[in-house]
Design an enzyme around this catalytic site. Structure first.
Site, PDB file in Angstrom:
ATOM      1  N   ASP A  99       0.867  -1.172   0.000  1.00 22.68           N
ATOM      2  CA  ASP A  99       0.000   0.000   0.000  1.00 22.68           C
ATOM      3  C   ASP A  99       0.905   1.223   0.000  1.00 22.68           C
ATOM      4  OD1 ASP A  99      -2.334   1.613   0.439  1.00 22.68           O
ATOM      5  OD2 ASP A  99      -3.229  -0.116   1.444  1.00 22.68           O
ATOM      6  N   ASP A 200      -2.992   4.870  -2.356  1.00 13.74           N
ATOM      7  CA  ASP A 200      -4.017   5.450  -1.495  1.00 13.74           C
ATOM      8  C   ASP A 200      -4.447   6.822  -2.025  1.00 13.74           C
ATOM      9  OD1 ASP A 200      -5.345   5.063   1.178  1.00 13.74           O
ATOM     10  OD2 ASP A 200      -4.314   6.940   1.644  1.00 13.74           O
ATOM     11  N   GLU A 257      -6.616   3.873  -5.650  1.00 11.58           N
ATOM     12  CA  GLU A 257      -7.890   4.110  -4.981  1.00 11.58           C
ATOM     13  C   GLU A 257      -8.343   5.503  -5.374  1.00 11.58           C
ATOM     14  OE1 GLU A 257      -9.823   4.675  -0.526  1.00 11.58           O
ATOM     15  OE2 GLU A 257      -7.899   5.524  -1.053  1.00 11.58           O
ATOM     16  N   HIS A 322     -11.291  -2.497   3.436  1.00 10.69           N
ATOM     17  CA  HIS A 322     -11.166  -2.186   4.859  1.00 10.69           C
ATOM     18  C   HIS A 322     -11.876  -0.894   5.269  1.00 10.69           C
ATOM     19  CE1 HIS A 322      -8.228   0.168   2.779  1.00 10.69           C
ATOM     20  NE2 HIS A 322      -8.018   0.887   3.867  1.00 10.69           N
ATOM     21  N   ASP A 323     -12.443  -0.175   4.326  1.00 10.39           N
ATOM     22  CA  ASP A 323     -13.118   1.085   4.652  1.00 10.39           C
ATOM     23  C   ASP A 323     -14.638   0.955   4.686  1.00 10.39           C
ATOM     24  OD1 ASP A 323     -10.790   2.600   4.849  1.00 10.39           O
ATOM     25  OD2 ASP A 323     -10.779   3.085   2.699  1.00 10.39           O
TER      26      ASP A 323
END
Ligand code: TEU
Ligand code: CA
Length: 535
Positions: A99, A200, A257, A322-323
Protein backbone atom coordinates in the site's frame (compact mmCIF):
# COMPACT_ATOMS: atom_id res chain seq x y z
CA UNK A 1 1.53 -14.47 -28.81
CA UNK A 2 1.93 -11.85 -26.14
CA UNK A 3 1.84 -13.36 -22.69
CA UNK A 4 -1.17 -12.26 -20.70
CA UNK A 5 -0.26 -9.86 -17.95
CA UNK A 6 -0.55 -11.35 -14.47
CA UNK A 7 -2.55 -8.44 -13.12
CA UNK A 8 -5.17 -8.92 -15.84
CA UNK A 9 -5.59 -12.64 -15.31
CA UNK A 10 -4.90 -12.93 -11.59
CA UNK A 11 -7.01 -12.58 -8.47
CA UNK A 12 -5.73 -10.18 -5.82
CA UNK A 13 -6.39 -10.78 -2.12
CA UNK A 14 -6.31 -7.87 0.29
CA UNK A 15 -4.87 -8.55 3.73
CA UNK A 16 -5.38 -6.16 6.60
CA UNK A 17 -2.20 -7.27 8.39
CA UNK A 18 -3.33 -6.41 11.92
CA UNK A 19 -6.11 -8.93 11.57
CA UNK A 20 -4.81 -11.84 9.56
CA UNK A 21 -2.79 -14.06 11.87
CA UNK A 22 -0.85 -13.36 15.07
CA UNK A 23 2.24 -15.47 15.74
CA UNK A 24 3.74 -13.83 18.83
CA UNK A 25 0.55 -13.53 20.86
CA UNK A 26 0.41 -9.78 21.21
CA UNK A 27 -3.11 -9.79 19.77
CA UNK A 28 -2.02 -8.18 16.50
CA UNK A 29 -1.51 -9.93 13.19
CA UNK A 30 2.02 -9.91 11.80
CA UNK A 31 4.19 -10.76 8.78
CA UNK A 32 5.31 -14.14 10.12
CA UNK A 33 1.58 -14.85 10.46
CA UNK A 34 1.03 -14.12 6.78
CA UNK A 35 3.99 -16.34 5.90
CA UNK A 36 2.45 -19.14 7.94
CA UNK A 37 -0.81 -18.83 6.06
CA UNK A 38 0.69 -18.79 2.55
CA UNK A 39 -0.16 -22.45 2.10
CA UNK A 40 -3.78 -21.63 2.81
CA UNK A 41 -3.73 -18.78 0.27
CA UNK A 42 -2.08 -20.97 -2.29
CA UNK A 43 -4.66 -23.72 -1.63
CA UNK A 44 -7.36 -21.10 -2.17
CA UNK A 45 -5.75 -20.17 -5.47
CA UNK A 46 -5.03 -16.44 -5.34
CA UNK A 47 -2.31 -14.81 -7.43
CA UNK A 48 -1.28 -11.79 -5.41
CA UNK A 49 -1.60 -10.27 -1.97
CA UNK A 50 -2.20 -6.58 -1.44
CA UNK A 51 -1.00 -5.73 2.05
CA UNK A 52 -2.58 -2.77 3.78
CA UNK A 53 0.32 -0.66 5.12
CA UNK A 54 3.07 -2.40 7.07
CA UNK A 55 5.55 0.49 7.20
CA UNK A 56 6.48 2.18 10.47
CA UNK A 57 3.57 4.14 11.79
CA UNK A 58 2.35 5.67 15.04
CA UNK A 59 -1.00 4.10 13.97
CA UNK A 60 -3.26 7.10 14.36
CA UNK A 61 -4.92 5.72 11.21
CA UNK A 62 -3.62 2.17 11.62
CA UNK A 63 -0.77 2.44 9.17
CA UNK A 64 -2.26 4.95 6.74
CA UNK A 65 0.03 7.42 8.50
CA UNK A 66 3.57 6.38 7.68
CA UNK A 67 6.61 7.65 9.58
CA UNK A 68 9.27 5.67 7.67
CA UNK A 69 8.58 4.56 4.11
CA UNK A 70 11.57 2.21 4.10
CA UNK A 71 10.90 0.40 7.34
CA UNK A 72 8.55 -2.27 8.64
CA UNK A 73 6.68 -1.44 11.80
CA UNK A 74 8.01 -3.64 14.63
CA UNK A 75 4.47 -4.70 15.53
CA UNK A 76 4.38 -6.53 12.16
CA UNK A 77 7.95 -7.82 12.20
CA UNK A 78 11.21 -6.88 10.52
CA UNK A 79 12.53 -6.11 7.07
CA UNK A 80 13.91 -9.65 7.09
CA UNK A 81 10.39 -10.97 7.63
CA UNK A 82 9.20 -8.92 4.71
CA UNK A 83 11.98 -10.25 2.46
CA UNK A 84 11.09 -13.75 3.58
CA UNK A 85 7.44 -13.09 2.77
CA UNK A 86 8.32 -12.05 -0.79
CA UNK A 87 10.52 -15.09 -1.18
CA UNK A 88 8.10 -17.63 0.29
CA UNK A 89 5.16 -16.14 -1.59
CA UNK A 90 7.23 -16.22 -4.78
CA UNK A 91 7.84 -19.93 -4.32
CA UNK A 92 4.06 -20.34 -4.50
CA UNK A 93 3.65 -17.95 -7.44
CA UNK A 94 2.06 -15.35 -5.23
CA UNK A 95 3.04 -11.73 -5.74
CA UNK A 96 3.19 -9.05 -3.07
CA UNK A 97 1.68 -5.62 -3.54
CA UNK A 98 2.24 -2.86 -1.00
CA UNK A 99 0.00 0.00 0.00
CA UNK A 100 1.53 3.29 -1.06
CA UNK A 101 0.21 6.06 1.13
CA UNK A 102 1.78 9.17 -0.34
CA UNK A 103 -0.90 11.83 -0.33
CA UNK A 104 0.28 12.42 3.21
CA UNK A 105 2.76 11.06 5.74
CA UNK A 106 2.56 10.78 9.49
CA UNK A 107 3.18 13.98 11.44
CA UNK A 108 5.99 12.00 13.07
CA UNK A 109 7.83 11.38 9.80
CA UNK A 110 11.28 13.02 10.13
CA UNK A 111 10.52 15.07 7.01
CA UNK A 112 7.52 16.66 8.67
CA UNK A 113 9.37 17.16 11.93
CA UNK A 114 11.99 19.08 9.95
CA UNK A 115 9.39 20.86 7.86
CA UNK A 116 7.58 22.20 10.91
CA UNK A 117 10.80 23.16 12.73
CA UNK A 118 11.19 26.52 10.96
CA UNK A 119 9.96 28.49 7.98
CA UNK A 120 13.50 28.41 6.62
CA UNK A 121 13.99 24.67 6.86
CA UNK A 122 14.91 23.16 3.48
CA UNK A 123 12.01 20.74 3.83
CA UNK A 124 9.48 23.44 4.70
CA UNK A 125 8.04 23.26 1.19
CA UNK A 126 7.74 19.44 1.22
CA UNK A 127 4.40 19.92 2.99
CA UNK A 128 1.70 22.52 2.46
CA UNK A 129 2.10 25.54 4.72
CA UNK A 130 0.04 28.74 4.45
CA UNK A 131 -0.60 31.91 6.41
CA UNK A 132 -4.01 32.21 8.00
CA UNK A 133 -6.74 34.42 6.67
CA UNK A 134 -6.80 36.83 9.59
CA UNK A 135 -7.75 34.66 12.55
CA UNK A 136 -9.16 32.00 10.27
CA UNK A 137 -7.62 29.12 8.35
CA UNK A 138 -6.28 29.93 4.86
CA UNK A 139 -9.47 28.75 3.11
CA UNK A 140 -12.62 26.66 3.54
CA UNK A 141 -11.20 23.24 2.70
CA UNK A 142 -12.52 20.41 4.83
CA UNK A 143 -10.80 17.26 6.03
CA UNK A 144 -12.37 13.99 4.88
CA UNK A 145 -12.37 12.99 8.52
CA UNK A 146 -14.15 16.14 9.76
CA UNK A 147 -13.40 19.77 10.53
CA UNK A 148 -11.07 22.15 8.76
CA UNK A 149 -8.28 20.63 6.66
CA UNK A 150 -5.90 23.18 8.19
CA UNK A 151 -4.07 22.85 11.47
CA UNK A 152 -2.52 25.84 13.20
CA UNK A 153 1.10 25.41 14.14
CA UNK A 154 2.06 27.65 17.02
CA UNK A 155 5.82 27.50 16.58
CA UNK A 156 6.05 28.95 13.08
CA UNK A 157 2.71 30.74 13.04
CA UNK A 158 1.33 29.07 9.94
CA UNK A 159 -1.22 26.42 9.09
CA UNK A 160 -0.48 23.06 7.46
CA UNK A 161 -2.88 21.10 5.29
CA UNK A 162 -4.22 17.66 6.24
CA UNK A 163 -6.88 16.06 4.05
CA UNK A 164 -7.43 13.41 6.73
CA UNK A 165 -6.40 13.48 10.42
CA UNK A 166 -4.22 16.26 11.76
CA UNK A 167 -1.67 13.50 12.30
CA UNK A 168 -1.61 13.03 8.50
CA UNK A 169 -0.07 16.19 6.93
CA UNK A 170 -0.39 16.35 3.13
CA UNK A 171 2.75 16.29 1.00
CA UNK A 172 3.39 19.11 -1.45
CA UNK A 173 3.59 17.18 -4.72
CA UNK A 174 4.60 20.33 -6.59
CA UNK A 175 7.98 20.19 -4.87
CA UNK A 176 10.52 18.31 -7.02
CA UNK A 177 12.77 17.30 -4.11
CA UNK A 178 9.85 15.76 -2.25
CA UNK A 179 8.89 13.88 -5.37
CA UNK A 180 12.43 12.52 -5.82
CA UNK A 181 12.65 11.49 -2.18
CA UNK A 182 9.36 9.58 -2.35
CA UNK A 183 10.30 8.02 -5.67
CA UNK A 184 13.54 6.77 -4.13
CA UNK A 185 11.57 5.15 -1.32
CA UNK A 186 9.40 3.48 -3.96
CA UNK A 187 12.51 2.18 -5.75
CA UNK A 188 13.68 0.71 -2.47
CA UNK A 189 10.69 -1.67 -2.43
CA UNK A 190 10.74 -2.39 -6.14
CA UNK A 191 14.38 -3.41 -5.74
CA UNK A 192 13.28 -5.77 -2.98
CA UNK A 193 10.94 -7.50 -5.41
CA UNK A 194 7.47 -6.19 -4.69
CA UNK A 195 5.18 -6.51 -7.70
CA UNK A 196 3.27 -3.31 -7.38
CA UNK A 197 1.40 -0.82 -5.27
CA UNK A 198 -2.11 0.14 -4.32
CA UNK A 199 -2.06 3.94 -4.34
CA UNK A 200 -4.02 5.45 -1.50
CA UNK A 201 -6.32 8.35 -2.50
CA UNK A 202 -4.42 8.76 -5.74
CA UNK A 203 -6.75 11.48 -6.98
CA UNK A 204 -5.94 13.89 -4.16
CA UNK A 205 -2.17 14.38 -4.59
CA UNK A 206 -2.18 17.86 -6.11
CA UNK A 207 -4.09 20.81 -4.74
CA UNK A 208 -5.05 24.10 -6.38
CA UNK A 209 -2.03 26.32 -6.77
CA UNK A 210 -4.00 29.39 -5.76
CA UNK A 211 -5.71 27.67 -2.81
CA UNK A 212 -9.10 28.95 -3.91
CA UNK A 213 -12.11 28.36 -1.66
CA UNK A 214 -14.26 25.42 -2.67
CA UNK A 215 -17.67 26.57 -3.95
CA UNK A 216 -20.45 26.42 -1.39
CA UNK A 217 -23.16 23.87 -2.17
CA UNK A 218 -25.81 22.15 -0.10
CA UNK A 219 -26.06 19.08 -2.30
CA UNK A 220 -24.38 16.28 -0.30
CA UNK A 221 -22.64 14.54 -3.21
CA UNK A 222 -21.81 17.59 -5.29
CA UNK A 223 -18.21 17.24 -6.57
CA UNK A 224 -18.01 21.07 -6.50
CA UNK A 225 -17.51 20.64 -2.76
CA UNK A 226 -13.97 19.58 -3.47
CA UNK A 227 -13.36 21.44 -6.70
CA UNK A 228 -9.98 22.83 -5.64
CA UNK A 229 -8.54 20.24 -3.26
CA UNK A 230 -9.16 16.99 -5.19
CA UNK A 231 -8.99 15.71 -8.76
CA UNK A 232 -6.78 18.55 -9.96
CA UNK A 233 -5.59 18.01 -13.53
CA UNK A 234 -1.90 18.28 -12.58
CA UNK A 235 -2.26 15.06 -10.54
CA UNK A 236 -2.15 13.17 -13.83
CA UNK A 237 1.38 14.47 -14.43
CA UNK A 238 2.56 12.93 -11.15
CA UNK A 239 0.88 9.65 -12.04
CA UNK A 240 2.53 9.60 -15.45
CA UNK A 241 5.89 9.95 -13.75
CA UNK A 242 5.00 7.16 -11.35
CA UNK A 243 4.05 5.03 -14.34
CA UNK A 244 7.44 5.70 -15.94
CA UNK A 245 9.10 4.64 -12.72
CA UNK A 246 7.01 1.45 -12.61
CA UNK A 247 7.74 0.75 -16.27
CA UNK A 248 11.46 0.86 -15.61
CA UNK A 249 10.90 -2.41 -13.72
CA UNK A 250 9.24 -5.58 -15.01
CA UNK A 251 5.50 -6.31 -14.80
CA UNK A 252 4.70 -3.87 -12.04
CA UNK A 253 1.09 -3.10 -11.14
CA UNK A 254 -0.16 0.31 -10.04
CA UNK A 255 -3.73 0.18 -8.80
CA UNK A 256 -5.27 3.40 -7.56
CA UNK A 257 -7.89 4.11 -4.98
CA UNK A 258 -9.88 6.87 -6.65
CA UNK A 259 -12.00 8.21 -3.86
CA UNK A 260 -14.96 10.32 -4.88
CA UNK A 261 -17.79 12.01 -3.07
CA UNK A 262 -20.35 10.47 -5.40
CA UNK A 263 -20.87 6.83 -4.40
CA UNK A 264 -19.17 5.32 -7.40
CA UNK A 265 -17.86 7.51 -10.16
CA UNK A 266 -16.67 5.33 -13.05
CA UNK A 267 -15.78 8.27 -15.28
CA UNK A 268 -13.49 9.73 -12.66
CA UNK A 269 -11.87 6.38 -11.86
CA UNK A 270 -11.32 5.64 -15.54
CA UNK A 271 -9.68 9.03 -16.09
CA UNK A 272 -6.77 7.84 -13.94
CA UNK A 273 -5.99 5.12 -16.47
CA UNK A 274 -5.03 7.88 -18.92
CA UNK A 275 -5.04 6.53 -22.45
CA UNK A 276 -4.93 3.02 -21.00
CA UNK A 277 -1.17 2.84 -21.15
CA UNK A 278 0.32 5.93 -19.60
CA UNK A 279 -1.16 6.26 -16.09
CA UNK A 280 -2.42 3.61 -13.65
CA UNK A 281 -2.82 0.00 -14.75
CA UNK A 282 -5.99 -0.37 -12.70
CA UNK A 283 -8.25 1.96 -10.75
CA UNK A 284 -11.00 1.09 -8.32
CA UNK A 285 -14.53 2.06 -9.11
CA UNK A 286 -16.73 1.62 -6.08
CA UNK A 287 -20.10 1.78 -7.89
CA UNK A 288 -21.03 -1.86 -7.39
CA UNK A 289 -19.85 -1.76 -3.81
CA UNK A 290 -22.31 1.01 -3.06
CA UNK A 291 -25.28 -0.52 -4.86
CA UNK A 292 -28.15 -2.19 -3.06
CA UNK A 293 -28.74 -5.85 -3.85
CA UNK A 294 -30.40 -5.87 -7.26
CA UNK A 295 -29.51 -7.52 -10.54
CA UNK A 296 -30.54 -4.46 -12.48
CA UNK A 297 -28.52 -2.04 -10.35
CA UNK A 298 -25.47 -4.30 -10.52
CA UNK A 299 -25.85 -4.65 -14.27
CA UNK A 300 -26.06 -0.91 -14.78
CA UNK A 301 -23.02 -0.28 -12.58
CA UNK A 302 -20.96 -2.82 -14.53
CA UNK A 303 -22.07 -1.46 -17.88
CA UNK A 304 -21.26 2.12 -16.94
CA UNK A 305 -17.87 1.07 -15.61
CA UNK A 306 -16.87 -0.82 -18.76
CA UNK A 307 -18.13 2.01 -20.93
CA UNK A 308 -16.09 4.58 -19.05
CA UNK A 309 -12.78 2.78 -19.63
CA UNK A 310 -10.30 3.99 -22.23
CA UNK A 311 -9.77 1.72 -25.21
CA UNK A 312 -6.73 -0.04 -23.78
CA UNK A 313 -7.93 0.16 -20.20
CA UNK A 314 -8.67 -2.90 -18.09
CA UNK A 315 -11.36 -3.02 -15.37
CA UNK A 316 -10.97 -4.29 -11.83
CA UNK A 317 -13.85 -5.25 -9.58
CA UNK A 318 -14.29 -5.23 -5.85
CA UNK A 319 -17.11 -5.84 -3.38
CA UNK A 320 -15.36 -5.19 -0.07
CA UNK A 321 -12.40 -3.46 1.52
CA UNK A 322 -11.17 -2.19 4.86
CA UNK A 323 -13.12 1.08 4.65
CA UNK A 324 -16.59 -0.30 4.03
CA UNK A 325 -18.98 -2.56 5.90
CA UNK A 326 -18.44 -6.19 4.87
CA UNK A 327 -20.09 -7.08 1.55
CA UNK A 328 -21.77 -10.04 3.16
CA UNK A 329 -23.57 -7.75 5.60
CA UNK A 330 -24.32 -5.00 3.10
CA UNK A 331 -26.02 -7.31 0.63
CA UNK A 332 -27.72 -9.63 3.06
CA UNK A 333 -29.90 -7.25 4.94
CA UNK A 334 -31.29 -9.19 7.88
CA UNK A 335 -31.46 -12.38 5.88
CA UNK A 336 -29.36 -15.12 7.44
CA UNK A 337 -29.18 -17.46 4.49
CA UNK A 338 -25.96 -17.08 2.56
CA UNK A 339 -27.45 -17.43 -0.92
CA UNK A 340 -26.66 -13.85 -1.77
CA UNK A 341 -23.04 -14.16 -0.69
CA UNK A 342 -22.70 -17.05 -3.16
CA UNK A 343 -24.34 -15.19 -6.01
CA UNK A 344 -22.03 -12.25 -5.25
CA UNK A 345 -18.99 -14.55 -5.35
CA UNK A 346 -19.89 -16.02 -8.74
CA UNK A 347 -20.70 -12.56 -10.06
CA UNK A 348 -17.39 -11.02 -8.91
CA UNK A 349 -15.29 -13.89 -10.22
CA UNK A 350 -16.93 -14.22 -13.63
CA UNK A 351 -17.08 -10.56 -14.57
CA UNK A 352 -14.57 -9.09 -16.95
CA UNK A 353 -11.80 -7.47 -14.92
CA UNK A 354 -9.32 -8.23 -12.17
CA UNK A 355 -11.15 -9.32 -8.99
CA UNK A 356 -10.05 -8.08 -5.58
CA UNK A 357 -11.05 -10.15 -2.57
CA UNK A 358 -10.97 -8.85 0.98
CA UNK A 359 -9.70 -11.27 3.63
CA UNK A 360 -12.55 -13.24 5.16
CA UNK A 361 -14.87 -12.60 2.22
CA UNK A 362 -14.15 -16.16 1.12
CA UNK A 363 -15.66 -17.58 4.32
CA UNK A 364 -18.54 -15.13 4.36
CA UNK A 365 -17.36 -13.02 7.29
CA UNK A 366 -19.91 -10.45 8.42
CA UNK A 367 -19.67 -7.12 10.17
CA UNK A 368 -18.77 -7.49 13.83
CA UNK A 369 -20.69 -5.63 16.47
CA UNK A 370 -18.27 -3.33 18.25
CA UNK A 371 -19.19 -1.85 21.62
CA UNK A 372 -18.40 1.80 22.11
CA UNK A 373 -15.56 1.03 24.52
CA UNK A 374 -13.93 -1.28 21.96
CA UNK A 375 -13.87 1.24 19.09
CA UNK A 376 -10.34 2.04 17.91
CA UNK A 377 -10.95 3.69 14.52
CA UNK A 378 -10.58 7.47 14.93
CA UNK A 379 -13.62 7.95 12.69
CA UNK A 380 -15.76 5.72 14.88
CA UNK A 381 -14.59 7.56 17.98
CA UNK A 382 -15.35 10.92 16.46
CA UNK A 383 -18.75 10.18 14.99
CA UNK A 384 -20.26 7.57 17.30
CA UNK A 385 -23.22 6.81 17.36
CA UNK A 386 -24.08 8.41 13.99
CA UNK A 387 -21.25 6.52 12.33
CA UNK A 388 -19.52 3.73 14.20
CA UNK A 389 -16.41 3.69 12.04
CA UNK A 390 -14.65 0.96 10.14
CA UNK A 391 -13.67 -1.49 12.90
CA UNK A 392 -16.63 -3.77 12.14
CA UNK A 393 -14.99 -4.84 8.87
CA UNK A 394 -11.45 -5.15 10.25
CA UNK A 395 -11.87 -7.83 12.91
CA UNK A 396 -9.61 -10.90 13.16
CA UNK A 397 -9.69 -13.54 10.45
CA UNK A 398 -11.64 -16.56 11.63
CA UNK A 399 -9.42 -19.60 11.25
CA UNK A 400 -11.03 -22.17 13.49
CA UNK A 401 -13.32 -22.90 16.43
CA UNK A 402 -10.46 -22.42 18.86
CA UNK A 403 -10.36 -19.47 21.26
CA UNK A 404 -10.21 -16.13 19.45
CA UNK A 405 -11.06 -18.03 16.27
CA UNK A 406 -7.52 -19.38 16.17
CA UNK A 407 -6.25 -15.92 15.25
CA UNK A 408 -4.19 -15.40 18.39
CA UNK A 409 -3.51 -16.93 21.77
CA UNK A 410 -4.57 -13.75 23.47
CA UNK A 411 -7.36 -11.18 23.34
CA UNK A 412 -6.99 -9.52 19.93
CA UNK A 413 -6.84 -5.78 19.22
CA UNK A 414 -10.45 -5.93 17.96
CA UNK A 415 -13.09 -8.41 19.08
CA UNK A 416 -13.68 -11.59 17.11
CA UNK A 417 -17.08 -11.99 15.49
CA UNK A 418 -19.29 -14.22 17.64
CA UNK A 419 -20.23 -16.31 14.59
CA UNK A 420 -16.73 -17.80 14.42
CA UNK A 421 -17.84 -21.26 15.51
CA UNK A 422 -19.55 -21.60 12.11
CA UNK A 423 -17.82 -19.02 10.01
CA UNK A 424 -14.22 -20.21 10.02
CA UNK A 425 -11.68 -21.67 7.61
CA UNK A 426 -11.23 -25.01 9.31
CA UNK A 427 -14.89 -26.05 9.34
CA UNK A 428 -15.52 -24.74 5.85
CA UNK A 429 -12.50 -26.46 4.38
CA UNK A 430 -13.96 -29.85 5.13
CA UNK A 431 -17.46 -28.91 3.98
CA UNK A 432 -17.75 -29.43 0.22
CA UNK A 433 -20.66 -27.03 0.00
CA UNK A 434 -19.18 -24.21 2.05
CA UNK A 435 -18.76 -20.75 0.64
CA UNK A 436 -15.00 -21.20 1.04
CA UNK A 437 -15.04 -24.16 -1.31
CA UNK A 438 -17.18 -22.19 -3.73
CA UNK A 439 -14.51 -19.47 -3.86
CA UNK A 440 -11.83 -22.08 -4.29
CA UNK A 441 -13.68 -23.75 -7.16
CA UNK A 442 -14.23 -20.40 -8.82
CA UNK A 443 -10.55 -19.49 -8.61
CA UNK A 444 -9.69 -22.90 -9.99
CA UNK A 445 -12.17 -22.53 -12.82
CA UNK A 446 -10.65 -19.21 -13.83
CA UNK A 447 -7.31 -20.92 -14.28
CA UNK A 448 -8.83 -23.45 -16.65
CA UNK A 449 -11.03 -21.19 -18.75
CA UNK A 450 -9.55 -18.21 -20.50
CA UNK A 451 -13.00 -17.03 -21.53
CA UNK A 452 -13.83 -16.36 -17.86
CA UNK A 453 -10.73 -14.25 -17.47
CA UNK A 454 -9.93 -12.39 -20.64
CA UNK A 455 -13.02 -13.22 -22.70
CA UNK A 456 -15.56 -10.71 -23.93
CA UNK A 457 -18.52 -9.97 -21.65
CA UNK A 458 -21.85 -10.15 -23.47
CA UNK A 459 -24.90 -9.54 -21.30
CA UNK A 460 -28.09 -11.40 -22.21
CA UNK A 461 -30.44 -10.83 -19.28
CA UNK A 462 -29.85 -7.41 -17.84
CA UNK A 463 -31.67 -7.55 -14.54
CA UNK A 464 -35.18 -8.38 -15.73
CA UNK A 465 -36.89 -10.49 -13.05
CA UNK A 466 -33.83 -9.93 -10.88
CA UNK A 467 -31.73 -12.17 -13.09
CA UNK A 468 -28.36 -11.35 -14.56
CA UNK A 469 -27.01 -13.58 -17.32
CA UNK A 470 -24.08 -13.14 -19.66
CA UNK A 471 -21.75 -14.92 -22.01
CA UNK A 472 -18.00 -14.88 -21.64
CA UNK A 473 -16.32 -15.82 -24.88
CA UNK A 474 -12.75 -16.23 -25.99
CA UNK A 475 -11.76 -17.73 -29.34
CA UNK A 476 -13.77 -20.99 -29.53
CA UNK A 477 -14.59 -21.06 -25.82
CA UNK A 478 -18.10 -19.99 -24.84
CA UNK A 479 -19.33 -19.81 -21.27
CA UNK A 480 -22.75 -18.81 -19.97
CA UNK A 481 -23.24 -17.40 -16.48
CA UNK A 482 -26.72 -17.15 -14.95
CA UNK A 483 -27.36 -15.46 -11.61
CA UNK A 484 -30.65 -15.35 -9.77
CA UNK A 485 -30.63 -12.40 -7.36
CA UNK A 486 -34.17 -13.13 -6.19
CA UNK A 487 -35.60 -15.61 -3.72
CA UNK A 488 -38.08 -16.91 -6.27
CA UNK A 489 -37.67 -19.31 -9.17
CA UNK A 490 -36.80 -17.68 -12.47
CA UNK A 491 -36.85 -18.88 -16.05
CA UNK A 492 -33.75 -18.23 -18.17
CA UNK A 493 -34.07 -18.20 -21.94
CA UNK A 494 -30.94 -17.36 -23.87
CA UNK A 495 -32.02 -19.09 -27.04
CA UNK A 496 -28.71 -20.79 -27.74
CA UNK A 497 -28.90 -24.38 -28.98
CA UNK A 498 -26.01 -26.78 -28.79
CA UNK A 499 -24.38 -29.08 -26.30
CA UNK A 500 -23.88 -27.38 -22.95
CA UNK A 501 -22.58 -28.65 -19.68
CA UNK A 502 -22.65 -27.22 -16.16
CA UNK A 503 -19.11 -26.53 -14.94
CA UNK A 504 -20.02 -24.94 -11.61
CA UNK A 505 -23.25 -24.29 -9.80
CA UNK A 506 -24.56 -23.42 -6.38
CA UNK A 507 -27.51 -25.78 -6.91
CA UNK A 508 -26.92 -28.15 -9.81
CA UNK A 509 -24.62 -31.09 -10.21
CA UNK A 510 -21.56 -30.66 -12.33
CA UNK A 511 -21.83 -32.15 -15.83
CA UNK A 512 -25.57 -31.59 -16.04
CA UNK A 513 -26.30 -31.43 -19.74
CA UNK A 514 -28.38 -28.95 -21.75
CA UNK A 515 -29.26 -28.87 -25.43
CA UNK A 516 -30.66 -25.38 -25.19
CA UNK A 517 -30.11 -22.46 -22.83
CA UNK A 518 -33.65 -22.58 -21.55
CA UNK A 519 -34.03 -23.64 -17.94
CA UNK A 520 -35.30 -22.62 -14.52
CA UNK A 521 -33.10 -21.09 -11.84
CA UNK A 522 -33.77 -21.88 -8.20
CA UNK A 523 -33.81 -19.05 -5.63
CA UNK A 524 -30.33 -17.44 -5.46
CA UNK A 525 -28.95 -19.93 -7.89
CA UNK A 526 -25.71 -19.16 -9.68
CA UNK A 527 -24.76 -21.48 -12.50
CA UNK A 528 -21.91 -21.53 -15.00
CA UNK A 529 -22.41 -23.50 -18.20
CA UNK A 530 -19.93 -24.23 -20.94
CA UNK A 531 -20.59 -24.98 -24.58
CA UNK A 532 -19.09 -28.31 -25.52
CA UNK A 533 -20.27 -28.59 -29.10
CA UNK A 534 -22.97 -28.06 -31.68
CA UNK A 535 -26.01 -30.23 -32.06
O1 TEU B 1 -9.31 6.04 2.12
C1 TEU B 1 -9.81 7.24 1.61
C2 TEU B 1 -11.10 7.70 2.19
O2 TEU B 1 -11.48 8.81 1.93
C3 TEU B 1 -11.87 6.77 3.09
O3 TEU B 1 -11.06 6.58 4.18
C4 TEU B 1 -13.22 7.27 3.55
O4 TEU B 1 -13.24 8.65 3.73
C5 TEU B 1 -13.60 6.63 4.84
O5 TEU B 1 -13.38 5.28 4.78
C6 TEU B 1 -15.03 6.91 5.22
O6 TEU B 1 -15.88 6.04 4.53
C7 TEU B 1 -7.95 5.78 2.22
C8 TEU B 1 -7.73 4.50 3.01
O7 TEU B 1 -8.32 3.42 2.34
C9 TEU B 1 -8.24 4.69 4.40
O8 TEU B 1 -8.17 3.52 5.16
C10 TEU B 1 -7.43 5.78 5.04
O9 TEU B 1 -7.95 6.07 6.31
C11 TEU B 1 -7.42 7.05 4.20
O10 TEU B 1 -7.21 6.81 2.82
C12 TEU B 1 -6.31 7.97 4.65
O11 TEU B 1 -5.08 7.44 4.27
CA1 CA C 1 1.66 -10.26 16.58
Amino acid sequence: MKKDLWWKTGVIYQIYPRSFYDTNNDGIGDLPGIIEKLDYLSWLGIDAIWLSPVNNSPMYDFGYDISDYRGIDPVYGTLKDFEKLIERAGERDIKIIMDLVINHSSHLHPWFIESRSSKKNPKRDWYIWRDGNGDNPPNNWKSAFGGSAWEWDEKTGQYYLHSFLREQPDFNWRNRELKEAVFNDIRFWLDKGVSGFRLDVVNWYIKDEKFRNNPFTIKPFDPEKHKYDRNRPETHEVIKELRNLADSYKDILLVGEVFSLIPGNPGLSASFLGNGEDELHLAFDFSIMYRLWSARRFYRAVKRWYKALPENGWPCNVLSNHDQPRGRSRYMGKDFCDGRARVAAVFLLTLKGTPFLYYGEEIGMRNTRIEKCDIVDPLGKRYWPIYKGRDMARTPMQWSKADYAGFSGTRPWLPVNSDYDKVNVESQKSDRYSILNLYRKLLNLRRKHKALVIGAWEPVIKGRGDVLAYFRTYEKEMIFVALNFSTGRRRVRAGQRGQWRVILSTHRTKFEHFTELDFELLPNEATIIKKIGDL
